[in-house]
Design a protein around this motif. Structure first.
Motif, PDB file in Angstrom:
ATOM      1  N   LYS A 166       0.836  -1.200   0.000  1.00 32.50           N
ATOM      2  CA  LYS A 166       0.000   0.000   0.000  1.00 32.50           C
ATOM      3  C   LYS A 166       0.872   1.251   0.000  1.00 32.50           C
ATOM      4  O   LYS A 166       0.622   2.219  -0.725  1.00 32.50           O
ATOM      5  CB  LYS A 166      -0.915  -0.017   1.227  1.00 32.50           C
ATOM      6  CG  LYS A 166      -1.859   1.171   1.316  1.00 32.50           C
ATOM      7  CD  LYS A 166      -2.842   0.960   2.444  1.00 32.50           C
ATOM      8  CE  LYS A 166      -3.782   2.164   2.567  1.00 32.50           C
ATOM      9  NZ  LYS A 166      -3.356   3.165   3.477  1.00 32.50           N
ATOM     10  N   LEU A 167       1.921   1.223   0.828  1.00 35.17           N
ATOM     11  CA  LEU A 167       2.830   2.359   0.889  1.00 35.17           C
ATOM     12  C   LEU A 167       3.536   2.567  -0.451  1.00 35.17           C
ATOM     13  O   LEU A 167       3.655   3.703  -0.932  1.00 35.17           O
ATOM     14  CB  LEU A 167       3.863   2.136   2.001  1.00 35.17           C
ATOM     15  CG  LEU A 167       4.910   3.243   2.194  1.00 35.17           C
ATOM     16  CD1 LEU A 167       4.221   4.565   2.515  1.00 35.17           C
ATOM     17  CD2 LEU A 167       5.892   2.865   3.279  1.00 35.17           C
ATOM     18  N   LYS A 168       3.980   1.465  -1.071  1.00 36.84           N
ATOM     19  CA  LYS A 168       4.637   1.565  -2.382  1.00 36.84           C
ATOM     20  C   LYS A 168       3.683   2.140  -3.417  1.00 36.84           C
ATOM     21  O   LYS A 168       4.075   2.957  -4.251  1.00 36.84           O
ATOM     22  CB  LYS A 168       5.139   0.183  -2.822  1.00 36.84           C
ATOM     23  CG  LYS A 168       6.378  -0.282  -2.079  1.00 36.84           C
ATOM     24  CD  LYS A 168       6.699  -1.726  -2.376  1.00 36.84           C
ATOM     25  CE  LYS A 168       7.005  -1.959  -3.831  1.00 36.84           C
ATOM     26  NZ  LYS A 168       7.365  -3.379  -4.099  1.00 36.84           N
TER      27      LYS A 168
ATOM     28  N   LEU B  97      -7.207  -1.785   1.828  1.00 34.25           N
ATOM     29  CA  LEU B  97      -6.677  -2.891   1.038  1.00 34.25           C
ATOM     30  C   LEU B  97      -6.826  -2.642  -0.460  1.00 34.25           C
ATOM     31  O   LEU B  97      -6.403  -3.457  -1.264  1.00 34.25           O
ATOM     32  CB  LEU B  97      -7.385  -4.193   1.417  1.00 34.25           C
ATOM     33  CG  LEU B  97      -7.202  -4.668   2.856  1.00 34.25           C
ATOM     34  CD1 LEU B  97      -7.971  -5.960   3.082  1.00 34.25           C
ATOM     35  CD2 LEU B  97      -5.731  -4.860   3.182  1.00 34.25           C
ATOM     36  N   GLY B  98      -7.445  -1.511  -0.823  1.00 28.44           N
ATOM     37  CA  GLY B  98      -7.637  -1.217  -2.241  1.00 28.44           C
ATOM     38  C   GLY B  98      -8.665  -2.116  -2.885  1.00 28.44           C
ATOM     39  O   GLY B  98      -8.524  -2.508  -4.046  1.00 28.44           O
TER      40      GLY B  98
ATOM     41  N   LEU C  80      -1.836 -11.602  -2.457  1.00 26.14           N
ATOM     42  CA  LEU C  80      -1.742 -11.002  -1.127  1.00 26.14           C
ATOM     43  C   LEU C  80      -3.073 -11.043  -0.387  1.00 26.14           C
ATOM     44  O   LEU C  80      -3.131 -11.269   0.818  1.00 26.14           O
ATOM     45  CB  LEU C  80      -1.258  -9.555  -1.234  1.00 26.14           C
ATOM     46  CG  LEU C  80       0.225  -9.350  -1.520  1.00 26.14           C
ATOM     47  CD1 LEU C  80       0.506  -7.900  -1.868  1.00 26.14           C
ATOM     48  CD2 LEU C  80       1.070  -9.766  -0.326  1.00 26.14           C
ATOM     49  N   MET C  81      -4.167 -10.845  -1.112  1.00 21.58           N
ATOM     50  CA  MET C  81      -5.482 -10.768  -0.474  1.00 21.58           C
ATOM     51  C   MET C  81      -6.099 -12.128  -0.175  1.00 21.58           C
ATOM     52  O   MET C  81      -6.705 -12.329   0.877  1.00 21.58           O
ATOM     53  CB  MET C  81      -6.450  -9.964  -1.356  1.00 21.58           C
ATOM     54  CG  MET C  81      -6.199  -8.473  -1.354  1.00 21.58           C
ATOM     55  SD  MET C  81      -7.420  -7.618  -2.354  1.00 21.58           S
ATOM     56  CE  MET C  81      -8.924  -8.099  -1.518  1.00 21.58           C
ATOM     57  N   TYR C  82      -5.944 -13.074  -1.116  1.00 19.72           N
ATOM     58  CA  TYR C  82      -6.678 -14.335  -0.996  1.00 19.72           C
ATOM     59  C   TYR C  82      -5.802 -15.570  -0.831  1.00 19.72           C
ATOM     60  O   TYR C  82      -6.310 -16.632  -0.486  1.00 19.72           O
ATOM     61  CB  TYR C  82      -7.588 -14.530  -2.219  1.00 19.72           C
ATOM     62  CG  TYR C  82      -8.598 -13.432  -2.396  1.00 19.72           C
ATOM     63  CD1 TYR C  82      -9.728 -13.362  -1.590  1.00 19.72           C
ATOM     64  CD2 TYR C  82      -8.418 -12.434  -3.353  1.00 19.72           C
ATOM     65  CE1 TYR C  82     -10.659 -12.345  -1.749  1.00 19.72           C
ATOM     66  CE2 TYR C  82      -9.338 -11.419  -3.513  1.00 19.72           C
ATOM     67  CZ  TYR C  82     -10.462 -11.381  -2.714  1.00 19.72           C
ATOM     68  OH  TYR C  82     -11.365 -10.375  -2.872  1.00 19.72           O
ATOM     69  N   GLY C  83      -4.500 -15.444  -1.068  1.00 18.06           N
ATOM     70  CA  GLY C  83      -3.605 -16.593  -0.893  1.00 18.06           C
ATOM     71  C   GLY C  83      -4.027 -17.792  -1.725  1.00 18.06           C
ATOM     72  O   GLY C  83      -4.286 -17.676  -2.927  1.00 18.06           O
ATOM     73  N   ILE C  84      -4.152 -18.968  -1.083  1.00 17.15           N
ATOM     74  CA  ILE C  84      -4.485 -20.201  -1.805  1.00 17.15           C
ATOM     75  C   ILE C  84      -5.952 -20.248  -2.221  1.00 17.15           C
ATOM     76  O   ILE C  84      -6.355 -21.165  -2.957  1.00 17.15           O
ATOM     77  CB  ILE C  84      -4.160 -21.445  -0.962  1.00 17.15           C
ATOM     78  CG1 ILE C  84      -5.024 -21.478   0.311  1.00 17.15           C
ATOM     79  CG2 ILE C  84      -2.694 -21.501  -0.622  1.00 17.15           C
ATOM     80  CD1 ILE C  84      -4.914 -22.775   1.068  1.00 17.15           C
TER      81      ILE C  84
END
Length: 345
Positions: free
Chosen positions: A156-158, A212-213, A320-324
């Motif tokens: 998010k910072l990036k 989280l966008g 990043l949000m949902y993984g597997i």
């Protein structure tokens, strides 16, 4: 290669912990019941070392499967039925193997007991292993979620720094678009409509959404349709597009511009005038799953330059949000290209 190293690291970690635990347990038995009794149970001489190594290797493999292939996926997906069936099957096979090993291969210790005693002991041990595995999996998953949250904060910072670096003053931009719209609405209604669509899409992209966008699916679909309409205006409504939509639940949240990016990518690189090969867009959304697919025939001749940043960004944010619980698939050959997103909610 990195994926393989991760699995070996997990196995070696379990091996070291289980070996230490086994040594402590063996020494505790020696202290509690004496060395002669313990050797009677575990074997003597070379048989002791064989049984000890066998126990450590077996325990390492079982705990690895239980923790990383059953318990953690079960906790993350919140689906219990299938992993539990796999767990029961694993312990049936394990009990059969232990029966053969103890009663036929190495008839020591428990091998001298009755079959009923062996089965009861095996069931009790299996239950303990499952409980221990779920407990450890919960701790591991909690740590992964903490790291995951830290990664999201860094990303998010990036993104914020990148936006600051490349942004154009939104007020200047929207005022300019409003001026162009006013000047063209009477002389060229379609051009004015395209300007208005662009203004709405950019307002959507620049709006301050959650940390989280993510945005509601309905909003992302609305912008995606604006992109389709704007491109139809751009190409005088000659584009061959096949759009299928079946949305049962539009409340679910997805990363902003994830669907828009894939559709825009198809317009950028696809052959949009082939009547036999339409750009195909398919969206299905239920309470438990979002499925989205975009496919197109590749454009012949010179290709527009592309860095792939947009697709990589979508893939990273989904991971990043949902993984597997998600998959992002790219399939292509000499003539066709396809992107596919599947998210289990």
């Amino acid at each position: 290669m990195q994926h393989i190293r991760k699995h070996w690291k997990q196995i070696l970690t379990i091996l070291m912990i289980y070996t230490l635990w086994s040594v402590i347990a063996f020494l505790s038995l020696v202290v509690l019941q004496g060395l002669p009794t313990t050797l009677t149970q575990f074997g003597q001489g070379s048989q002791l070392y064989i049984n000890f190594v066998h126990s450590i290797v077996k325990g390492t493999i079982v705990y690895y499967l239980l923790i990383y292939h059953l318990a953690i996926p079960m906790i993350k997906s919140r689906i219990w039925k299938k992993p539990m069936l796999k767990c029961v099957l694993l312990f049936i096979l394990l009990t059969g193997y232990e029966y053969i090993y103890n009663f036929h291969i190495a008839p020591t210790g428990i091998g001298n007991s009755s079959v009923n005693t062996f089965i009861i002991a095996a069931i009790c041990l299996d239950v303990i292993m499952v409980l221990v595995s779920i407990f450890l999996a919960t701790l591991i998953n909690a740590e992964e979620m903490r790291k995951h949250k830290d990664e999201l904060e860094k990303e998010k910072l990036k993104a914020e720094l990148s936006a600051i670096k490349y942004q154009i003053n939104p007020h200047f931009l929207f005022n300019s678009l409003s001026f162009i719209y006013t000047k063209t609405v009477k002389t060229s209604p379609e051009a004015a409509r395209a300007v208005n669509l662009l203004s709405e899409i950019m307002a959507y992209a620049l709006d301050d959404w959650d940390e989280l966008g993510t945005v509601p699916l309905a909003l992302e679909v609305e912008q995606m349709k604006r992109v389709i309409e704007m491109n139809q205006i751009r190409f005088n409504h000659t584009l061959k597009i096949k759009y299928e939509e079946n949305i049962e639940d539009s409340v679910a949240h997805i990363p902003i511009l994830s669907l828009v990016t894939l559709v825009e990518n198809a317009f950028k690189h696809g052959d949009m005038n082939d009547g036999q090969n339409h750009i195909s867009i398919e969206l299905k959304a239920t309470r438990s799953r979002i499925y989205f697919r975009v496919s197109n025939k590749k454009k012949k001749g010179p290709k527009e330059p592309s860095t792939g940043i947009g697709l990589n960004n979508v893939q990273q944010r989904l991971q990043l949000m949902y993984g597997i619980r998600q998959s992002f698939t790219i399939k292509e050959d000499e003539n066709y290209y396809m992107n596919e997103i599947s998210i289990n909610l």
